[in-house]
Design a protein around this motif. Sequence first.
Motif, PDB file in Angstrom:
ATOM      1  N   PRO A  74       0.830  -1.215   0.000  1.00  0.00           N
ATOM      2  CA  PRO A  74       0.000   0.000   0.000  1.00  0.00           C
ATOM      3  C   PRO A  74       0.861   1.260   0.000  1.00  0.00           C
ATOM      4  O   PRO A  74       1.975   1.269   0.526  1.00  0.00           O
ATOM      5  CB  PRO A  74      -0.792  -0.097   1.303  1.00  0.00           C
ATOM      6  CG  PRO A  74      -0.666  -1.491   1.752  1.00  0.00           C
ATOM      7  CD  PRO A  74       0.590  -2.041   1.177  1.00  0.00           C
ATOM      8  N   ALA A  75       0.310   2.304  -0.582  1.00  0.00           N
ATOM      9  CA  ALA A  75       1.065   3.550  -0.729  1.00  0.00           C
ATOM     10  C   ALA A  75       1.444   4.156   0.612  1.00  0.00           C
ATOM     11  O   ALA A  75       2.379   4.938   0.693  1.00  0.00           O
ATOM     12  CB  ALA A  75       0.260   4.542  -1.554  1.00  0.00           C
ATOM     13  N   ALA A  76       0.724   3.793   1.661  1.00  0.00           N
ATOM     14  CA  ALA A  76       1.096   4.341   2.965  1.00  0.00           C
ATOM     15  C   ALA A  76       2.454   3.803   3.412  1.00  0.00           C
ATOM     16  O   ALA A  76       3.136   4.427   4.214  1.00  0.00           O
ATOM     17  CB  ALA A  76       0.024   3.987   3.997  1.00  0.00           C
ATOM     18  N   TYR A  77       2.847   2.648   2.892  1.00  0.00           N
ATOM     19  CA  TYR A  77       4.093   2.032   3.331  1.00  0.00           C
ATOM     20  C   TYR A  77       5.233   2.236   2.348  1.00  0.00           C
ATOM     21  O   TYR A  77       6.355   1.842   2.618  1.00  0.00           O
ATOM     22  CB  TYR A  77       3.895   0.533   3.551  1.00  0.00           C
ATOM     23  CG  TYR A  77       3.077   0.230   4.778  1.00  0.00           C
ATOM     24  CD1 TYR A  77       3.624   0.405   6.044  1.00  0.00           C
ATOM     25  CD2 TYR A  77       1.770  -0.197   4.682  1.00  0.00           C
ATOM     26  CE1 TYR A  77       2.889   0.150   7.174  1.00  0.00           C
ATOM     27  CE2 TYR A  77       1.023  -0.466   5.803  1.00  0.00           C
ATOM     28  CZ  TYR A  77       1.584  -0.291   7.052  1.00  0.00           C
ATOM     29  OH  TYR A  77       0.851  -0.543   8.162  1.00  0.00           O
ATOM     30  N   GLY A  79       6.681   5.204  -0.385  1.00  0.00           N
ATOM     31  CA  GLY A  79       6.471   6.517  -0.993  1.00  0.00           C
ATOM     32  C   GLY A  79       7.667   6.925  -1.832  1.00  0.00           C
ATOM     33  O   GLY A  79       8.788   6.456  -1.618  1.00  0.00           O
ATOM     34  N   ILE A 175       0.742   6.897  -7.895  1.00  0.00           N
ATOM     35  CA  ILE A 175      -0.051   6.865  -6.657  1.00  0.00           C
ATOM     36  C   ILE A 175       0.864   7.044  -5.451  1.00  0.00           C
ATOM     37  O   ILE A 175       0.515   7.699  -4.482  1.00  0.00           O
ATOM     38  CB  ILE A 175      -0.807   5.525  -6.556  1.00  0.00           C
ATOM     39  CG1 ILE A 175      -1.912   5.479  -7.596  1.00  0.00           C
ATOM     40  CG2 ILE A 175      -1.390   5.323  -5.166  1.00  0.00           C
ATOM     41  CD1 ILE A 175      -2.507   4.109  -7.781  1.00  0.00           C
ATOM     42  N   VAL A 178       4.869  11.143  -3.145  1.00  0.00           N
ATOM     43  CA  VAL A 178       4.554  11.963  -1.982  1.00  0.00           C
ATOM     44  C   VAL A 178       4.661  13.444  -2.333  1.00  0.00           C
ATOM     45  O   VAL A 178       3.828  14.253  -1.961  1.00  0.00           O
ATOM     46  CB  VAL A 178       5.503  11.610  -0.820  1.00  0.00           C
ATOM     47  CG1 VAL A 178       5.258  12.510   0.362  1.00  0.00           C
ATOM     48  CG2 VAL A 178       5.326  10.165  -0.416  1.00  0.00           C
TER      49      VAL A 178
ATOM     50  N   LEU B 199      -3.796   5.163   8.581  1.00  0.00           N
ATOM     51  CA  LEU B 199      -2.376   5.437   8.320  1.00  0.00           C
ATOM     52  C   LEU B 199      -2.295   6.195   7.007  1.00  0.00           C
ATOM     53  O   LEU B 199      -3.131   6.029   6.131  1.00  0.00           O
ATOM     54  CB  LEU B 199      -1.595   4.143   8.183  1.00  0.00           C
ATOM     55  CG  LEU B 199      -1.630   3.169   9.350  1.00  0.00           C
ATOM     56  CD1 LEU B 199      -0.811   1.945   9.015  1.00  0.00           C
ATOM     57  CD2 LEU B 199      -1.076   3.820  10.596  1.00  0.00           C
ATOM     58  N   SER B 200      -1.281   7.020   6.884  1.00  0.00           N
ATOM     59  CA  SER B 200      -1.141   7.726   5.606  1.00  0.00           C
ATOM     60  C   SER B 200       0.332   7.929   5.330  1.00  0.00           C
ATOM     61  O   SER B 200       1.180   7.715   6.194  1.00  0.00           O
ATOM     62  CB  SER B 200      -1.873   9.065   5.648  1.00  0.00           C
ATOM     63  OG  SER B 200      -0.988  10.102   5.926  1.00  0.00           O
ATOM     64  N   ASN B 201       0.642   8.345   4.107  1.00  0.00           N
ATOM     65  CA  ASN B 201       2.022   8.662   3.797  1.00  0.00           C
ATOM     66  C   ASN B 201       2.318  10.099   4.245  1.00  0.00           C
ATOM     67  O   ASN B 201       1.455  10.755   4.841  1.00  0.00           O
ATOM     68  CB  ASN B 201       2.319   8.454   2.311  1.00  0.00           C
ATOM     69  CG  ASN B 201       1.476   9.333   1.434  1.00  0.00           C
ATOM     70  OD1 ASN B 201       0.686  10.130   1.927  1.00  0.00           O
ATOM     71  ND2 ASN B 201       1.628   9.195   0.146  1.00  0.00           N
ATOM     72  N   ALA B 206      -2.061   9.156   0.455  1.00  0.00           N
ATOM     73  CA  ALA B 206      -2.439   7.742   0.424  1.00  0.00           C
ATOM     74  C   ALA B 206      -2.850   7.330   1.824  1.00  0.00           C
ATOM     75  O   ALA B 206      -2.109   7.547   2.776  1.00  0.00           O
ATOM     76  CB  ALA B 206      -1.259   6.902  -0.040  1.00  0.00           C
ATOM     77  N   LEU B 208      -4.762   4.442   4.549  1.00  0.00           N
ATOM     78  CA  LEU B 208      -5.015   3.020   4.758  1.00  0.00           C
ATOM     79  C   LEU B 208      -5.608   2.845   6.155  1.00  0.00           C
ATOM     80  O   LEU B 208      -5.049   3.323   7.138  1.00  0.00           O
ATOM     81  CB  LEU B 208      -3.684   2.249   4.646  1.00  0.00           C
ATOM     82  CG  LEU B 208      -3.745   0.756   4.876  1.00  0.00           C
ATOM     83  CD1 LEU B 208      -4.437   0.077   3.703  1.00  0.00           C
ATOM     84  CD2 LEU B 208      -2.350   0.176   5.036  1.00  0.00           C
TER      85      LEU B 208
END
Lengths: 455, 514
Positions: A74-77, A79, A175, A178, B199-201, B206, B208
């Motif tokens: 996932p993009a949260a993990y 960048g 996506i 950042v 959670l986000s970047n 992004a 989650l």
Amino acid sequence: MPVIDEDAPGAIPPERPMPIQVAAPAYKGIVVDTRYEPATSLLTHIEGASWTVNYYSQVLGKDNALSSQNLNRPAAYQGYKRILGFEFKVTTPLNTNQDPQTKNFSTTGQANVYPCGLIPNEGDCFVADVGDGREAVFEITNSEKRSFLLDGAYVVDYKLLDYAEQDNRLADLTIKTVETYQFDRASLQNGQKALIQYDDYNVLQKLRGYYAEMVDFYFSRFVSQDRRTLILPGQKYIIYDPFLTGAVLKMFRDENHPSIKYIHELNVFEDDNYDTATVWTALLKKRRKELVGGMREVGLVSVRAFSANPVMNSVRYSGVEYVVYPKDPNKSEDYRRRDLSKTMAPWSIQLPPSRLTNLVDIVNISELNGLPEFDAPAVHPSSAPTYVFSPAFYDATNPGQSALELAFQAYLDDKAYNMKLLQQLCVSYTSWAPLEQFYQMPFLMKILQHAMGRI
Amino acid sequence: MPMIKLPIPETTESVTRPVMLDVLRQIMQLTGISNKTNITYFGDLERSKQLNSAIGETDKDDPNTFAHNDKVSIEVAENYYSDLVVNDAVERPENLLIFQDAPLSIVMKPMYKQMEATITIKYRTQNENQAIQWRDYVKSRITQKRELYLHNVSYAFGIPEECLYILRELHALRENVAGFGEDFDTYFANHRTPKMTVLSNLSGSAKLWAVPETQTRIQGWFDWGEAPEKSTRDGDGGTYTVSFSYQFRYARPSEIFMAYPIVVHNQVIPKKLREELLEDHNDIEKTYAMTSRIFRSFEGAVWSDQQRQDFGFSVPRFDEFWPRMVPNNTRRMLTVLFTLDPENPRLFMNVATIKGRQFDPDILEYMRAEREYLPKSSMSAIHFGLYKNDFLIDADPLPFMIDENLNVLGKLSLNYRVQHHLRISLFIDWQSLRGGALQRLQDHGRAAIKMLLAIDPSLKDRGLLPVLIDDNFVSKTSLLIAIHNLRPVISPTASGPNGLMQTVQTLFVESDRL
């Protein structure tokens, strides 16, 4: 007191006397030059052919490990920092092999990377044109710093992963972006940061465009081929301003515009009164103190008041009729004692009308609504009573100053510019009256230069 | 009810690495390794990042690293803990729910894998002195019996986007008919665990959904006996290196289990959210070789999903309805999942014309004659039961009636927000039939014989079937003889003396020497 407080900081041990130094203090045998050689000095030494790519640099925390692009992560993990238009210096061009057994292609290459704030890591990706009109996604497979000095160029090996299509790796990279930067080689050459926030870069590009237009506009309009110098526009007589001409010649070089080479400074310097602080010295030195007690008012003096000695090549024989002359110069004691003030002409600089409108209402108000200076006029007339700018500018009072005057104040104080306002000025200058263009555009150009450097 | 298991989108960065580094830092503190020591823990690329390329690392005074400073490098091996390999809970109630909508029976819960982790640690000291001091310190800890540690590890596991997609679809259906006027965010917030977070970047672009957790009291131990091995000199620069490993077990979240209903507020969920049609074993004509026929006798003891379908049919075929209670001694013939027609909400269905399934005409005729007894258990050989979700609606007062055309007509108005099933079953204990049911069966001899054969096919071989008189009549005596000799096939849905207890499977093997 007897119960120990968990939160209390604990006792502070008393200060001990300085311990006795048994050995002598370190002997410094060799003088170390701690001067920091900035990275840009390496720039000219980086070999390779330029290859423009869009670079995706992994955003990592201290505990993160390097990782290839992981489409299922996932993009949260995962960048990336996207750098548009990044320049590789390719040393080994793309080398393609086909595996005879699996028929898979393997395409690799090697390039040098400028020391410009981007540190390449294994697993970083970039998207580049591969030659047949298609783009491909590459991955950095090896990153090596070439020097142990503070700044060093990096050499990277890379491998083609796949064609960049919107439904696979490229979409994933987009996506996971950042923030987006633009690589700007011109800034790198000027010793400024080369990675510019993308939004700022758009502004910068606009300002660069305005600046080039302005230079062209100014010199094609105000250089007199006859007199071979800058002449005040729209006047009854031929008037020369030694302050302006001197400053403009210091600001621009011959290569900035073809007409600049025709501009000559006419000799008025036999008169010590010209050696005074003015708005021009404040502009060139970027020093507010120049305005304090500096010259505020000017008059006109006939060229006949200047030396008649032909050896001096004085302004007297230049074909100019009048010269702008300081009314209240700040002079050193020497100059004050041998006062050589000349007799002023009874008339002053005239104010020719604008070819479009009459000065005010040039700025599109609605776009500036809500900004602090939105109701200020773009410029004030450059005629009497004060030189170039309005009395409000000299007294630094607000309201009463024009938008350009406020921008100039910000320039002197190193404050942030209001970019919207600056862009409005860059659009509206064409409709200013000729005299304001003549006098105030050099200020705007200098401010633009300054604003561009700060991005 | 679809039950799906979706993998947690990311466990390396979200669980494994945080857990390993948490444990490592605790070990470093406990064994007296400075927390400023550089840690090397490679990811999938097995490379260190360039110095100062991470966020916050902009130390211009330290632009390079050299091979002669303190350093801790670790390698991690993670394996499933073999002793617990079959103990991981999947469907069974074990792990706490992270989402529950009880009225609609939508649940989400994490699944864990029991992991056995071994961290191999390589500690490089700047000089020999430091190595000796560290070893002495550890030895002292061992003397104090402090080589066994308890750890806390924190991590967050993400919710798969597919789960949220399904939830959004179900929520849309929930609001479409007889809705509550709740938007999705409110609905989600009201039914999820309050622990759940987003959670986000770094730029917040992004996002989650994730559940943060801390596992506490994880026991770990070193592999050394009385003391760590002696450090050995490591190349130039006077550095010394020692290797040791550390073991612990923890539960790593791996998947999200999700269950949801087929009908939401009177609407069948979209096809993409349903499973493929279940293969109905009764639709296949089966033959067995001898051994497999014998083994088949044991099959009844396994409550597999397929077995559940083995007795009777479901309409639609993808319905896995499995009621919590059934009337005593009934065997399913048909369960029908139905929705209510807003135009005519009282008419549930017509039993004679159910799409895809057709009753025998004799049975239909029997039903038509028996229609006032059908909703009452043991009053007729066939029973109709109405279910609200998993529960049987009480037959008193009668919730529905059946007319002469075999239309099932509701007497109570039903709720759009629940699932309804009609279960049509065969009553197998005919000795308990009451209220003149036997007399009425005598008048429907053909239907009676067919039903007896369904309950016990061996009646025919044993010559105990009643004989038809006058085309559709059987004598009371012959019927009673057949009933007395009934040996019903065991039905898992039956309870009581013929029922089967859910217990450990037992296999008996009898052998004879010939």
